[in-house]
Motif scaffolding. Sequence first.
Motif, PDB file in Angstrom:
ATOM      1  N   ARG A 157      21.342  28.968 -13.856  1.00 26.95           N
ATOM      2  CA  ARG A 157      20.693  28.034 -12.929  1.00 26.95           C
ATOM      3  C   ARG A 157      19.258  28.481 -12.676  1.00 26.95           C
ATOM      4  O   ARG A 157      19.006  29.640 -12.353  1.00 26.95           O
ATOM      5  CB  ARG A 157      21.438  27.980 -11.599  1.00 26.95           C
ATOM      6  CG  ARG A 157      22.793  27.329 -11.678  1.00 26.95           C
ATOM      7  CD  ARG A 157      23.272  26.888 -10.316  1.00 26.95           C
ATOM      8  NE  ARG A 157      22.526  25.735  -9.822  1.00 26.95           N
ATOM      9  CZ  ARG A 157      22.886  25.001  -8.785  1.00 26.95           C
ATOM     10  NH1 ARG A 157      23.982  25.309  -8.108  1.00 26.95           N
ATOM     11  NH2 ARG A 157      22.165  23.973  -8.398  1.00 26.95           N
ATOM     12  N   LEU A 212      20.538  19.938  -7.483  1.00 27.98           N
ATOM     13  CA  LEU A 212      21.776  19.469  -8.089  1.00 27.98           C
ATOM     14  C   LEU A 212      21.637  19.257  -9.593  1.00 27.98           C
ATOM     15  O   LEU A 212      22.581  19.499 -10.354  1.00 27.98           O
ATOM     16  CB  LEU A 212      22.223  18.163  -7.422  1.00 27.98           C
ATOM     17  CG  LEU A 212      22.736  18.266  -5.985  1.00 27.98           C
ATOM     18  CD1 LEU A 212      23.221  16.914  -5.501  1.00 27.98           C
ATOM     19  CD2 LEU A 212      23.843  19.302  -5.868  1.00 27.98           C
ATOM     20  N   GLU A 213      20.453  18.813 -10.035  1.00 25.47           N
ATOM     21  CA  GLU A 213      20.288  18.556 -11.468  1.00 25.47           C
ATOM     22  C   GLU A 213      20.335  19.846 -12.291  1.00 25.47           C
ATOM     23  O   GLU A 213      20.524  19.802 -13.510  1.00 25.47           O
ATOM     24  CB  GLU A 213      18.985  17.809 -11.749  1.00 25.47           C
ATOM     25  CG  GLU A 213      17.741  18.497 -11.229  1.00 25.47           C
ATOM     26  CD  GLU A 213      17.337  18.010  -9.842  1.00 25.47           C
ATOM     27  OE1 GLU A 213      16.142  18.110  -9.518  1.00 25.47           O
ATOM     28  OE2 GLU A 213      18.225  17.535  -9.100  1.00 25.47           O
ATOM     29  N   ASP A 238      22.577  22.251 -11.681  1.00 22.99           N
ATOM     30  CA  ASP A 238      23.947  22.763 -11.659  1.00 22.99           C
ATOM     31  C   ASP A 238      24.501  22.771 -13.090  1.00 22.99           C
ATOM     32  O   ASP A 238      24.341  21.802 -13.837  1.00 22.99           O
ATOM     33  CB  ASP A 238      24.818  21.887 -10.759  1.00 22.99           C
ATOM     34  CG  ASP A 238      26.195  22.476 -10.535  1.00 22.99           C
ATOM     35  OD1 ASP A 238      27.029  22.361 -11.451  1.00 22.99           O
ATOM     36  OD2 ASP A 238      26.421  23.054  -9.457  1.00 22.99           O
ATOM     37  N   LYS A 242      28.220  20.344 -12.792  1.00 23.46           N
ATOM     38  CA  LYS A 242      28.284  19.008 -12.174  1.00 23.46           C
ATOM     39  C   LYS A 242      29.736  18.517 -12.156  1.00 23.46           C
ATOM     40  O   LYS A 242      30.050  17.382 -12.542  1.00 23.46           O
ATOM     41  CB  LYS A 242      27.384  18.022 -12.923  1.00 23.46           C
ATOM     42  CG  LYS A 242      25.898  18.402 -12.903  1.00 23.46           C
ATOM     43  CD  LYS A 242      25.064  17.375 -13.642  1.00 23.46           C
ATOM     44  CE  LYS A 242      23.575  17.690 -13.549  1.00 23.46           C
ATOM     45  NZ  LYS A 242      23.206  18.964 -14.177  1.00 23.46           N
ATOM     46  N   ASP A 243      30.633  19.372 -11.669  1.00 23.90           N
ATOM     47  CA  ASP A 243      32.053  19.037 -11.737  1.00 23.90           C
ATOM     48  C   ASP A 243      32.450  17.918 -10.786  1.00 23.90           C
ATOM     49  O   ASP A 243      33.556  17.376 -10.889  1.00 23.90           O
ATOM     50  CB  ASP A 243      32.926  20.272 -11.507  1.00 23.90           C
ATOM     51  CG  ASP A 243      32.667  20.960 -10.173  1.00 23.90           C
ATOM     52  OD1 ASP A 243      31.723  20.555  -9.467  1.00 23.90           O
ATOM     53  OD2 ASP A 243      33.406  21.906  -9.845  1.00 23.90           O
ATOM     54  N   TRP A 244      31.539  17.539  -9.876  1.00 25.86           N
ATOM     55  CA  TRP A 244      31.834  16.390  -9.016  1.00 25.86           C
ATOM     56  C   TRP A 244      31.857  15.079  -9.809  1.00 25.86           C
ATOM     57  O   TRP A 244      32.358  14.073  -9.335  1.00 25.86           O
ATOM     58  CB  TRP A 244      30.810  16.310  -7.883  1.00 25.86           C
ATOM     59  CG  TRP A 244      29.400  16.130  -8.356  1.00 25.86           C
ATOM     60  CD1 TRP A 244      28.762  14.951  -8.641  1.00 25.86           C
ATOM     61  CD2 TRP A 244      28.433  17.162  -8.601  1.00 25.86           C
ATOM     62  NE1 TRP A 244      27.485  15.177  -9.057  1.00 25.86           N
ATOM     63  CE2 TRP A 244      27.233  16.530  -9.042  1.00 25.86           C
ATOM     64  CE3 TRP A 244      28.448  18.551  -8.496  1.00 25.86           C
ATOM     65  CZ2 TRP A 244      26.089  17.246  -9.359  1.00 25.86           C
ATOM     66  CZ3 TRP A 244      27.307  19.270  -8.821  1.00 25.86           C
ATOM     67  CH2 TRP A 244      26.148  18.619  -9.243  1.00 25.86           C
ATOM     68  N   GLU A 245      31.321  15.115 -11.035  1.00 19.43           N
ATOM     69  CA  GLU A 245      31.346  13.929 -11.877  1.00 19.43           C
ATOM     70  C   GLU A 245      32.706  13.713 -12.532  1.00 19.43           C
ATOM     71  O   GLU A 245      32.998  12.608 -13.009  1.00 19.43           O
ATOM     72  CB  GLU A 245      30.284  14.047 -12.980  1.00 19.43           C
ATOM     73  CG  GLU A 245      28.856  14.156 -12.480  1.00 19.43           C
ATOM     74  CD  GLU A 245      27.868  14.434 -13.602  1.00 19.43           C
ATOM     75  OE1 GLU A 245      26.659  14.276 -13.385  1.00 19.43           O
ATOM     76  OE2 GLU A 245      28.326  14.821 -14.717  1.00 19.43           O
ATOM     77  N   ARG A 249      35.133  21.714 -17.994  1.00 11.97           N
ATOM     78  CA  ARG A 249      33.677  21.925 -18.015  1.00 11.97           C
ATOM     79  C   ARG A 249      33.328  23.399 -17.831  1.00 11.97           C
ATOM     80  O   ARG A 249      32.392  23.907 -18.453  1.00 11.97           O
ATOM     81  CB  ARG A 249      33.010  21.090 -16.921  1.00 11.97           C
ATOM     82  CG  ARG A 249      32.878  19.634 -17.288  1.00 11.97           C
ATOM     83  CD  ARG A 249      31.754  18.973 -16.549  1.00 11.97           C
ATOM     84  NE  ARG A 249      31.611  17.593 -16.961  1.00 11.97           N
ATOM     85  CZ  ARG A 249      30.696  16.767 -16.494  1.00 11.97           C
ATOM     86  NH1 ARG A 249      29.843  17.182 -15.553  1.00 11.97           N
ATOM     87  NH2 ARG A 249      30.602  15.525 -16.923  1.00 11.97           N
ATOM     88  N   SER A 288      28.615  25.249  -2.739  1.00 11.63           N
ATOM     89  CA  SER A 288      28.114  24.416  -3.834  1.00 11.63           C
ATOM     90  C   SER A 288      28.527  22.967  -3.571  1.00 11.63           C
ATOM     91  O   SER A 288      29.347  22.686  -2.695  1.00 11.63           O
ATOM     92  CB  SER A 288      28.655  24.900  -5.182  1.00 11.63           C
ATOM     93  OG  SER A 288      30.068  24.914  -5.182  1.00 11.63           O
ATOM     94  N   TYR A 289      27.960  22.055  -4.335  1.00 10.90           N
ATOM     95  CA  TYR A 289      28.161  20.642  -4.048  1.00 10.90           C
ATOM     96  C   TYR A 289      29.522  20.170  -4.534  1.00 10.90           C
ATOM     97  O   TYR A 289      29.882  20.340  -5.703  1.00 10.90           O
ATOM     98  CB  TYR A 289      27.070  19.813  -4.724  1.00 10.90           C
ATOM     99  CG  TYR A 289      27.123  18.343  -4.389  1.00 10.90           C
ATOM    100  CD1 TYR A 289      26.855  17.895  -3.095  1.00 10.90           C
ATOM    101  CD2 TYR A 289      27.459  17.410  -5.363  1.00 10.90           C
ATOM    102  CE1 TYR A 289      26.915  16.538  -2.790  1.00 10.90           C
ATOM    103  CE2 TYR A 289      27.509  16.052  -5.069  1.00 10.90           C
ATOM    104  CZ  TYR A 289      27.242  15.627  -3.775  1.00 10.90           C
ATOM    105  OH  TYR A 289      27.305  14.294  -3.461  1.00 10.90           O
ATOM    106  N   ARG A 296      30.782  16.940  -3.053  1.00  7.90           N
ATOM    107  CA  ARG A 296      30.865  15.658  -2.338  1.00  7.90           C
ATOM    108  C   ARG A 296      31.514  15.826  -0.963  1.00  7.90           C
ATOM    109  O   ARG A 296      32.350  15.012  -0.544  1.00  7.90           O
ATOM    110  CB  ARG A 296      31.651  14.630  -3.162  1.00  7.90           C
ATOM    111  CG  ARG A 296      31.009  14.254  -4.488  1.00  7.90           C
ATOM    112  CD  ARG A 296      31.773  13.118  -5.153  1.00  7.90           C
ATOM    113  NE  ARG A 296      31.228  12.766  -6.454  1.00  7.90           N
ATOM    114  CZ  ARG A 296      30.225  11.920  -6.668  1.00  7.90           C
ATOM    115  NH1 ARG A 296      29.650  11.336  -5.635  1.00  7.90           N
ATOM    116  NH2 ARG A 296      29.803  11.662  -7.893  1.00  7.90           N
TER     117      ARG A 296
END
Length: 427
Positions: free
Chosen positions: A59, A64-65, A67, A70-73, A83, A267-268, A270
Motif C-alpha cells: 500500500r 481506498l483506491e 487497498d 478491495k474485498d468489500w467488492e 483475493r 480497514s474499510y 462498508r
Amino acid sequence: MKYLLAVWDGGGATPPNLGIARLLVGRGHEVVVLGDPTLAEAIAATGASHRTWPTAPQRRSTALEDDLFKDWECRTQFGALNRVRERLMVGPAARYAADVVATLDEASAGAESAPFDAVLADGMLLGALIGAEARGIPTAVLVGSVYLVPSRVRPPIGLGLAPAHDALGRARDRAAYALMTRMSDVGTGPVDAARSELGLGPLRHLWEQWDHADRVLVLTGSAFDDPPPDAPNVRHVGPVLEDIPVEGALELPPGDAPLVVVGLSSSYMRQADLLTRISRALASLPVRAVITTGPAVDPAAIPGARNVAVVRSAAHGELIPRAALVVTHAGHGTLIKALAAGVPVLAIPLGRDQPENAARVARHGAGRVISVRSDAAAIATAVFDLLVEPSYREAAAALGTRIRAEIDSGTLLTELEGLAAAPHRPT
C-alpha cells in the motif's frame, strides 16, 4: 541479535507484529522491518528500522483506491478470501521471496552491517517464508489471530463449531481437514514456482510452508483458541496488545454512567451504516460511549450525541480497561484487548476471520453475537442485556486472567530469543 521482520499493512493484524518489534528493540536487539510505506510512522515509533518492499505489492497510501484487496467488492466470503490468496499469499510469492533473499544477502555481504540471526514473517506472506527457508535462516511465522490453518484435531473454520468431544466429532474434523486442504491447494502453482526458483522442492499442500518454519507463534491466548492444533512447531504465546499511534487526549462524555467502547474494523468494510445504528442505539441508553471509526470512515459521517463521542482513533489499551462493554466487529485486535482486560463483548462480525472469533466469545460466555443486519433497537437491547447480566463480565474476567498470565509468562520473548540463537541451516 538482529531480526528481519516481514509485514504488510493488514489493518488490525499489523499492530501485534509491530509490538514484537518494540519488544525486541526494548531488549537491546536490532530489528529491520520490511513493510508498506503506510506503516512508516508506526514502525519508527517502535525504534526499528524501516525498509519498503523493493518489488513486492504494498500500500502506498491509506486511500481506498490503494487497498490491495478491495474485498468489500466481493459478494461472498469465499470471494474475499480468494483475493487475499491471489494478491498476497500466492500470486506475488516470488516477489516477496526475492525481496527477503536480497535483504538477507545484502546484510551477509556487507562489511558495515551484521547478518540477520532470524526472520519473523506475518503468516500471510508465504513468499517471505520461502526466502528465509532458501537462505537457511531460523524463521518464525507470526499469526495475529486464532489458528486458522486446517487441522485434523480442530473444527473447520467459518462455521462456529465447538471442539469435538466424541468419536463422531473427531471424524467430522478429520473429514473437514481433508476437504479444506484440497480447497486451499487450488491454484498454488506460483508458490511452488517461487520455491523452485530458489532451489527448494514443491510443497505437498499450501500450508506446509508453515511446517517448514522453526516456529509458528500464535499471538492469542491458548485458553481462547482451543483446542491446540497438532502441528509440532506451533506455540501459543499470548497476544501482543499494541495500539496504533494516536495524537491528542480523548475527552470522554460527561457523567459516571457505564462506559461503552465501540471499535469496528480499522480497514474499510462498508461499516458506516452499522456505526450509525450503533451510535443511535447507544444514544438511547443510560451509558457513555466512545466510537472509534478508524482511518477508513470519516467521524463526521457518524452521528454523535451528548453521551456518544465519535472520534477517528483512541488508545484502546488505555480506554478499554475503563469500559463496562466493548462493541466490536470481532476483529482479533480489538476483541483480545477487551478479553485481556476482562471486559465483556458484543460481537457484530462483518467478515474475514471475525465470525470465528465471535463464535469463541459466545462459547466462552464472555459476550453475545448479533447479526450485522440488526437495527438500532436490537443493538440497544443486546447492549442493555450485557450490562445488566453479571455472568458475561464474570466469564470475561476469568478468561482475561488466563490470557494475562500467558502474556506475563514471557513465553513470547523466550521463543524469539531462542530462535535467533539457533544455528543457521545449510542452504
